[in-house]
Design a protein around this motif. Structure first.
Motif, PDB file in Angstrom:
ATOM      1  N   THR A 194      11.224  -1.900 -97.126  1.00 20.62           N
ATOM      2  CA  THR A 194      12.085  -1.498 -98.243  1.00 20.62           C
ATOM      3  C   THR A 194      12.969  -0.344 -97.793  1.00 20.62           C
ATOM      4  OG1 THR A 194      10.361   0.010 -99.048  1.00 20.62           O
ATOM      5  CG2 THR A 194      10.423  -2.219 -99.995  1.00 20.62           C
ATOM      6  N   ALA A 195      14.027  -0.118 -98.543  1.00 19.59           N
ATOM      7  CA  ALA A 195      14.930   0.978 -98.232  1.00 19.59           C
ATOM      8  C   ALA A 195      14.162   2.296 -98.264  1.00 19.59           C
ATOM      9  CB  ALA A 195      16.078   1.012 -99.232  1.00 19.59           C
ATOM     10  N   GLY A 196      14.328   3.087 -97.213  1.00 18.77           N
ATOM     11  CA  GLY A 196      13.672   4.385 -97.146  1.00 18.77           C
ATOM     12  C   GLY A 196      12.299   4.369 -96.522  1.00 18.77           C
ATOM     13  N   ALA A 197      11.720   3.196 -96.372  1.00 18.41           N
ATOM     14  CA  ALA A 197      10.404   3.125 -95.727  1.00 18.41           C
ATOM     15  C   ALA A 197      10.557   3.362 -94.231  1.00 18.41           C
ATOM     16  CB  ALA A 197       9.765   1.774 -96.000  1.00 18.41           C
ATOM     17  N   GLY A 198       9.482   3.776 -93.598  1.00 24.41           N
ATOM     18  CA  GLY A 198       9.523   3.971 -92.153  1.00 24.41           C
ATOM     19  C   GLY A 198      10.035   5.338 -91.769  1.00 24.41           C
ATOM     20  N   ALA A 199      10.111   5.573 -90.483  1.00 27.04           N
ATOM     21  CA  ALA A 199      10.511   6.867 -89.949  1.00 27.04           C
ATOM     22  C   ALA A 199      11.986   7.120 -90.229  1.00 27.04           C
ATOM     23  CB  ALA A 199      10.251   6.908 -88.446  1.00 27.04           C
ATOM     24  N   PRO A 200      12.332   8.336 -90.663  1.00 31.17           N
ATOM     25  CA  PRO A 200      13.745   8.642 -90.917  1.00 31.17           C
ATOM     26  C   PRO A 200      14.528   8.718 -89.617  1.00 31.17           C
ATOM     27  CG  PRO A 200      12.392  10.610 -91.141  1.00 31.17           C
ATOM     28  CD  PRO A 200      11.436   9.458 -90.973  1.00 31.17           C
ATOM     29  N   ALA A 201      15.791   8.387 -89.707  1.00 31.21           N
ATOM     30  CA  ALA A 201      16.656   8.372 -88.524  1.00 31.21           C
ATOM     31  C   ALA A 201      17.266   9.748 -88.329  1.00 31.21           C
ATOM     32  CB  ALA A 201      17.735   7.312 -88.673  1.00 31.21           C
ATOM     33  N   THR A 202      16.389  10.739 -88.070  1.00 26.58           N
ATOM     34  CA  THR A 202      16.863  12.117 -88.040  1.00 26.58           C
ATOM     35  C   THR A 202      16.396  12.902 -86.823  1.00 26.58           C
ATOM     36  OG1 THR A 202      14.936  12.788 -89.357  1.00 26.58           O
ATOM     37  CG2 THR A 202      16.966  12.253 -90.556  1.00 26.58           C
ATOM     38  N   ASP A 203      15.672  12.274 -85.878  1.00 28.96           N
ATOM     39  CA  ASP A 203      15.092  13.053 -84.786  1.00 28.96           C
ATOM     40  C   ASP A 203      15.821  12.889 -83.459  1.00 28.96           C
ATOM     41  OD1 ASP A 203      14.398  10.515 -84.033  1.00 28.96           O
ATOM     42  OD2 ASP A 203      12.264  10.957 -83.707  1.00 28.96           O
ATOM     43  N   GLY A 204      16.977  12.290 -83.468  1.00 29.41           N
ATOM     44  CA  GLY A 204      17.724  12.092 -82.236  1.00 29.41           C
ATOM     45  C   GLY A 204      17.258  10.909 -81.429  1.00 29.41           C
ATOM     46  N   SER A 205      16.272  10.161 -81.939  1.00 24.09           N
ATOM     47  CA  SER A 205      15.790   8.973 -81.258  1.00 24.09           C
ATOM     48  C   SER A 205      15.829   7.788 -82.209  1.00 24.09           C
ATOM     49  CB  SER A 205      14.377   9.200 -80.728  1.00 24.09           C
ATOM     50  OG  SER A 205      13.879   8.029 -80.139  1.00 24.09           O
ATOM     51  N   VAL A 206      15.065   7.871 -83.298  1.00 19.34           N
ATOM     52  CA  VAL A 206      15.130   6.840 -84.326  1.00 19.34           C
ATOM     53  C   VAL A 206      16.539   6.842 -84.927  1.00 19.34           C
ATOM     54  CG1 VAL A 206      14.255   6.062 -86.552  1.00 19.34           C
ATOM     55  CG2 VAL A 206      12.680   7.004 -84.851  1.00 19.34           C
ATOM     56  N   GLY A 207      17.140   5.693 -85.001  1.00 15.06           N
ATOM     57  CA  GLY A 207      18.489   5.573 -85.548  1.00 15.06           C
ATOM     58  C   GLY A 207      19.581   5.496 -84.504  1.00 15.06           C
ATOM     59  N   VAL A 208      19.243   5.785 -83.236  1.00  9.78           N
ATOM     60  CA  VAL A 208      20.260   5.713 -82.182  1.00  9.78           C
ATOM     61  C   VAL A 208      20.666   4.267 -81.925  1.00  9.78           C
ATOM     62  CG1 VAL A 208      20.689   6.085 -79.725  1.00  9.78           C
ATOM     63  CG2 VAL A 208      19.602   7.876 -81.084  1.00  9.78           C
ATOM     64  N   GLU A 209      19.685   3.368 -81.859  1.00 15.79           N
ATOM     65  CA  GLU A 209      20.013   1.962 -81.616  1.00 15.79           C
ATOM     66  C   GLU A 209      20.893   1.400 -82.713  1.00 15.79           C
ATOM     67  OE1 GLU A 209      20.953  -1.022 -80.035  1.00 15.79           O
ATOM     68  OE2 GLU A 209      19.280  -0.259 -78.871  1.00 15.79           O
ATOM     69  N   SER A 210      20.515   1.605 -83.947  1.00 12.13           N
ATOM     70  CA  SER A 210      21.310   1.070 -85.048  1.00 12.13           C
ATOM     71  C   SER A 210      22.697   1.697 -85.076  1.00 12.13           C
ATOM     72  CB  SER A 210      20.583   1.276 -86.383  1.00 12.13           C
ATOM     73  OG  SER A 210      20.251   2.635 -86.580  1.00 12.13           O
ATOM     74  N   ALA A 211      22.788   3.013 -84.740  1.00  6.31           N
ATOM     75  CA  ALA A 211      24.105   3.649 -84.687  1.00  6.31           C
ATOM     76  C   ALA A 211      24.967   3.012 -83.614  1.00  6.31           C
ATOM     77  CB  ALA A 211      23.941   5.143 -84.436  1.00  6.31           C
ATOM     78  N   LEU A 212      24.403   2.785 -82.423  1.00  2.00           N
ATOM     79  CA  LEU A 212      25.164   2.176 -81.335  1.00  2.00           C
ATOM     80  C   LEU A 212      25.641   0.779 -81.723  1.00  2.00           C
ATOM     81  CD1 LEU A 212      26.202   1.871 -78.456  1.00  2.00           C
ATOM     82  CD2 LEU A 212      23.862   1.364 -77.721  1.00  2.00           C
ATOM     83  N   ASP A 213      24.762  -0.024 -82.247  1.00  2.00           N
ATOM     84  CA  ASP A 213      25.135  -1.394 -82.612  1.00  2.00           C
ATOM     85  C   ASP A 213      26.247  -1.422 -83.640  1.00  2.00           C
ATOM     86  OD1 ASP A 213      23.164  -2.345 -80.937  1.00  2.00           O
ATOM     87  OD2 ASP A 213      21.685  -2.617 -82.519  1.00  2.00           O
ATOM     88  N   ILE A 214      26.048  -0.677 -84.719  1.00  2.00           N
ATOM     89  CA  ILE A 214      26.987  -0.745 -85.843  1.00  2.00           C
ATOM     90  C   ILE A 214      28.296  -0.050 -85.514  1.00  2.00           C
ATOM     91  CG2 ILE A 214      27.350  -0.017 -88.234  1.00  2.00           C
ATOM     92  CD1 ILE A 214      24.295  -0.396 -88.633  1.00  2.00           C
ATOM     93  N   GLU A 215      28.221   1.095 -84.861  1.00  2.00           N
ATOM     94  CA  GLU A 215      29.434   1.848 -84.579  1.00  2.00           C
ATOM     95  C   GLU A 215      30.284   1.164 -83.508  1.00  2.00           C
ATOM     96  OE1 GLU A 215      28.252   5.915 -83.861  1.00  2.00           O
ATOM     97  OE2 GLU A 215      27.130   5.979 -85.753  1.00  2.00           O
TER      98      GLU A 215
END
Length: 1004
Positions: free
Chosen positions: A323-344
């Motif tokens: 669900t939205a918001g579940a899981g680790a937040p994309a705020t530590d400089g690691s989680v969220g990097v892949e999705s940022a690279l793909d989408i951006e």
């Protein structure tokens, strides 16, 4: 919680080391007693691999998973452990599905780009309702509660405890501790189901929680010349990126960083320019592209990037098993990097498109079932024309059940016209290294999947107007690539990747983090707002290729002819037709990251594939017009001299358009042979071609099949051989599809030669066929057609044709059955018009003393009415005439190759026996008006020397033969034989043998 991306010990520049994935809940939480109970297969559930007699006897499905290298079994799994499973079903007709994908991907096929509509898959290719009901019933009978079948009909969800699954599937479970400290469970044996439903199930996903899926990106480096943490952003200060008008050169966070665009990083504009893609705020307009993610997306980072580039690309989110918001937040400089690279990356290259993020549970806790669920949702939703994934795991770790289920889902995507691209990995040739520590050669899934386009990585540098590109392989990692351990050779790679199994990658693009992709990402330790950074990995190459396909789909050609759909068929066709125009060949570097890998070379290689896109030329190839296959009654055009279209020994017609290959055709491989526009054949209007097919340098027994490209491979054969080091030839009349190509498949590794003798067109300008009662024109053993009984040695025999055996003076070409017998050593026969230059192509080949071998030839008649037969070596020669071409006669009609007779399924044809075979009314052949039929006749399981004759039913058996053999040989030959008034032909054998007859067309 951290993603499961691990750095290689001692290697700089990789993603930061994490402490491992969250330990999965493998102990039941209900009571202490449940926690202490362990799961083993009960005695009542024990099943032998084949099951026992009876329709409901249990049968194992697939194989038990292997304990990963470096892992240790730590005990049995708690009985109350909850398992989320999917029972995956086979399509109702897997071969029809594969043939449909080929058809919709082949220009000239009537179904080209006529994809399935959204939601249509289940009713066309999904399992039948009866199959779904039967499998569901079996699950209920085993004590399980199956859920509602998926929209495509391919999977039935089941939630059960380990104890329930153990009882239902007759398997135990144990826990394993992986080398990263993670504790998982896996089943101890292959699952079983009742034998009446087991064949409908491809596998059960979720019995194992071992999953090493990871993203394929490097560690992020700051966008500054000195790369210091203080550069550009100090402490945790808040900052904003001011929105401005679109510019593919990015904003001051990058242009003012002291780094150089085209050297230290590639802006969207610079990257698009390098690959010939367009740069505009509307690029990709009207298209939708989806990304696969197993982590949260930081919306602020996406917004910051859009402000920097000046775009307003719509990005939406679909959550699968989370669900939205579940899981680790994309705020530590690691989680969220892949999705940022793909989408951006996609936003920068195709800002006019819409992006859908399909997000599953965090990679740290995701199971194979979660991964499969996300892919299946992306496909069944059918909202995006292009799907990009930068996540994967090495083939050796992934279960066969998961791989098989993915394969069907990706075939569904291809049938719907969706293109799927996947990163090939960042560990060079050792894709399993991060999962198991193994440095052995391995490739990544799903990049290795047959219906997925695997994307490797390059290093790129621009200086002035010059851009150079090499293989990415250095201290930061290297492009994944190699040869699949799972998937057989694929048709589209034939003659390009000459490997024994599917080769990876297919293509490549920028991946080196040293000159990589500019992104915004969130790192709370540095700033409370997104910060600019640079990142690389094949995770950037995959969405770059996705963007190239999106731009192609948005162009006028694809708008007129339909979206690209399954990429690989079109990619490899483009490489064969005009490689330098469509691809940027990467010829230097290797992917030896942890062990000696593969080296780039001219043309295709297991490092960068075909290379990077040249968008303008590639778009024309990917969005080709439909074309039209010639059909209907056809007339024959002989070539004055045979022309060689394929010779794998020297690269003739083999390899890329500008880079020939010289390797043999591998077992299970396919050689595409261009017919239209080659060897003096017209570029259109051809319905069939007459080929002389030769195998040489055989490595073992095998068979060859020829058929029209873009259609399903038939269950027939044109040429058979019985051992190694043989050279053998056979004539074949092969239907030509709308793309003007025929395919040749061999079951064992061998060199292959294809010489064209003539072709049929739908026009009336050629000649027509008249069948004759077979008559012997030449037999050097008994002074027929020659005044001696001596064997012929390295000499030419003049064969009188016109006015003999029923051949009139108006005949222009003759059909002869040539036989070499009582041979001495090796040699060959060549037939050609008398008075013409002797050709370099042979018709009959032999490699040993004492051989008897026939072949059908179609040869123009010389102006003196004769045909010359040259004997290289020493042999007796027999020539039987079976028909001729002239202005009179009847036209030829192609049919889909079909096996009309196989006595191996019944009883061998006995010595001196005759069998009547029905021709008319079968395989699209009319029930009346058929004058002759074109058959490939094969004898196998021969019990002694002998011969076979074929003639019109109701007539007298001729003295001429069509096949001759020695004991133990398997021999095939094409025949063009008159059909009796009752629509039948007769086959006679002088010694007991099995007989096979495959039809290729008819005259009438």
């Amino acid at each position: 919680m951290a993603k499961k991306v691990h750095a290689a010990p001692g290697r700089p520049g990789r993603a930061a080391v994490k402490t491992g994935r969250r330990t999965r809940a493998i102990v039941a939480a209900s009571t202490a007693a449940a926690a202490l109970a362990v799961v083993t297969a009960t005695a009542g559930g024990a099943v032998a691999q084949g099951g026992t007699a009876g329709s409901h006897a249990p049968r194992r499905i697939g194989a038990a998973p292997r304990v990963p290298a470096g892992a240790k079994v730590t005990g049995a799994t708690a009985s109350g452990t909850t398992l989320h499973l999917s029972v995956n079903l086979a399509p109702r007709d897997p071969r029809s599905l594969a043939d449909f994908v080929t058809a919709v991907s082949t220009p000239g096929n009537a179904q080209y780009h006529h994809y399935l509509a959204k939601g249509q898959f289940a009713s066309v290719f999904g399992p039948t309702r009866a199959t779904i009901a039967a499998v569901s019933g079996a699950l209920k009978a085993a004590g399980l509660s199956p859920g509602r079948v998926s929209p495509d009909g391919l999977s039935i969800p089941v939630t059960a405890t380990a104890a329930q699954a153990s009882h239902a599937f007759a398997t135990g479970f144990h826990n394993v501790r992986l080398k990263d400290g993670t504790t998982d469970y896996l089943n101890t044996s292959a699952p079983s189901l009742p034998a009446n439903v087991a064949p409908s199930v491809t596998g059960i996903v979720g019995l194992s929680s071992v999953n090493t899926v990871s993203s394929h990106h490097s560690a992020v480096r700051r966008a500054s010349r000195n790369d210091s943490a203080a550069a550009g952003v100090s402490g945790r200060s808040s900052r904003t990126v001011t929105a401005h008008t679109y510019t593919p050169a990015l904003c001051a966070d990058f242009t003012g960083s002291g780094l150089t665009d085209g050297t230290d990083y590639y802006s969207p504009g610079k990257l698009a320019g390098a690959y010939g893609m367009s740069s505009s705020a509307t690029a990709g307009a009207g298209q939708t592209v989806a990304v696969f993610e197993l982590e949260n997306v930081d919306a602020g980072s996406i917004a910051a990037y859009q402000s920097c580039v000046g775009t307003s690309t719509p990005v939406s989110h679909v959550y699968v098993d989370t669900t939205a918001g579940a899981g680790a937040p994309a705020t530590d400089g690691s989680v969220g990097v892949e999705s940022a690279l793909d989408i951006e990356d996609l936003i920068g290259l195709v800002p006019g498109a819409a992006v859908i993020d399909y997000q599953g549970p965090d990679a740290a806790s995701a199971t194979d079932q979660n991964v499969l669920d996300v892919y299946q949702r992306m496909v069944t939703d059918d909202q995006a024309q292009v799907i990009s994934t930068s996540w994967g795991e090495c083939e050796a770790v992934e279960s066969s059940a998961t791989a098989s289920a993915e394969n069907t889902v990706f075939a569904e995507a291809a049938a719907q016209g969706q293109s799927v691209v996947a990163a090939s990995g960042d560990d060079g040739s050792s894709d399993c290294y991060r999962a198991t520590g193994s440095t052995a050669k391995a490739v990544d899934d799903p990049a290795s999947q047959p219906y997925v386009t695997g994307v490797g990585g390059t290093t790129m540098t621009t200086s002035g107007s010059t851009t150079t590109q090499t293989t990415w392989g250095n201290a930061s990692g290297g492009t994944g690539g190699g040869v699949s351990s799972r998937w057989a050779p694929v048709v589209y790679q034939g003659g390009v990747a000459t490997t024994g199994k599917r080769a990876v990658p297919d293509v490549s693009a920028l991946a080196d983090p040293a000159d990589g992709y500019p992104i915004y990402f969130q790192d709370d330790s540095q700033s409370s707002s997104p910060v600019p950074g640079l990142v690389g990995g094949t995770s950037g190459a995959a969405p770059t290729w996705a963007a190239a396909v999106v731009q192609a789909n948005a162009g006028t050609a694809c708008q007129a002819n339909g979206p690209v759909g399954f990429l690989n068929n079109a990619l490899y066709k483009a490489a064969r037709s005009s490689y330098p125009t469509n691809f940027w060949d990467v010829t230097s570097g290797d992917n030896s990251v942890y062990a000696t890998g593969y080296t780039a070379a001219a043309g295709y290689d297991e490092v960068t594939g075909l290379g990077s896109p040249k968008e303008a030329g590639l778009t024309s190839a990917l969005c080709a017009a439909k074309g039209t296959a010639a059909t209907g009654a056809a007339t024959f055009h002989p070539l004055s001299s045979p022309k060689r279209l394929l010779d794998t020994r020297n690269g003739t017609g083999w390899g890329l358009s500008s880079i020939p290959a010289t390797k043999p055709l591998v077992a299970g491989g396919t050689a595409p042979v261009k017919i239209e526009g080659a060897g003096g054949i017209p570029s259109s209007g051809v319905t069939a071609v007459v080929l002389n097919l030769t195998v040489t340098g055989t490595t073992g027994a095998g068979s060859l099949i020829a058929w029209a490209d873009g259609t399903g491979k038939p269950s027939t054969s044109n040429l058979d051989w019985t051992g190694a080091s043989q050279t053998i030839a056979a004539s074949a009349t092969v239907k030509v599809a709308g793309d003007g190509v025929v395919d040749l498949y061999t079951s064992s590794t061998t060199h292959v030669i294809a010489d064209v003798q003539g072709y049929y067109t739908s026009g009336t300008t050629g000649s027509k066929y008249t069948a004759l009662t077979p008559a012997r024109l030449l037999d050097t053993r008994s002074k027929v057609g020659i005044p001696t009984t001596s064997k012929i040695s390295n000499a030419v025999v003049s064969l009188k044709v016109r006015g003999h055996g029923g051949v009139p003076t108006a005949a222009t070409s003759v059909v002869l059955n040539l036989t070499a017998t009582q041979t001495v050593g090796g040699g060959y026969l060549e037939a050609y018009p008398e008075g013409a230059t002797r050709p370099t192509a042979s018709n009959v080949n032999w490699s040993a003393t004492g051989t008897t071998i026939p072949n059908l030839v179609v040869v123009p008649i010389g102006s003196d009415g004769n045909v010359s037969v040259y004997v290289h070596g020493t042999s007796h020669v027999i020539a039987d005439v079976s028909g001729y071409f002239s202005a009179g006669g009847s036209a030829f009609h192609t049919v889909t190759p079909l096996r009309l007779l196989d006595t191996r399924q019944t009883t061998a044809l006995g010595a001196g026996k005759t069998l009547a075979l029905q021709i008319s009314g079968r395989d699209g052949i009319p029930s009346t008006g058929v004058k002759a039929v074109v058959l490939t006749v094969t004898v196998t399981g021969t019990t002694g020397s002998g011969y076979l004759s074929v003639w019109a039913d109701g007539g007298s058996r001729p003295t001429a033969s069509n096949l001759n053999w020695a004991q133990g040989r398997t021999i095939a030959n094409q025949v063009i034989v008159p059909v009796g008034s009752d629509g039948k032909v007769d086959l006679y054998t002088s010694s007991t043998t099995n007989v096979i007859a495959d039809v290729a067309g008819y005259v009438g």
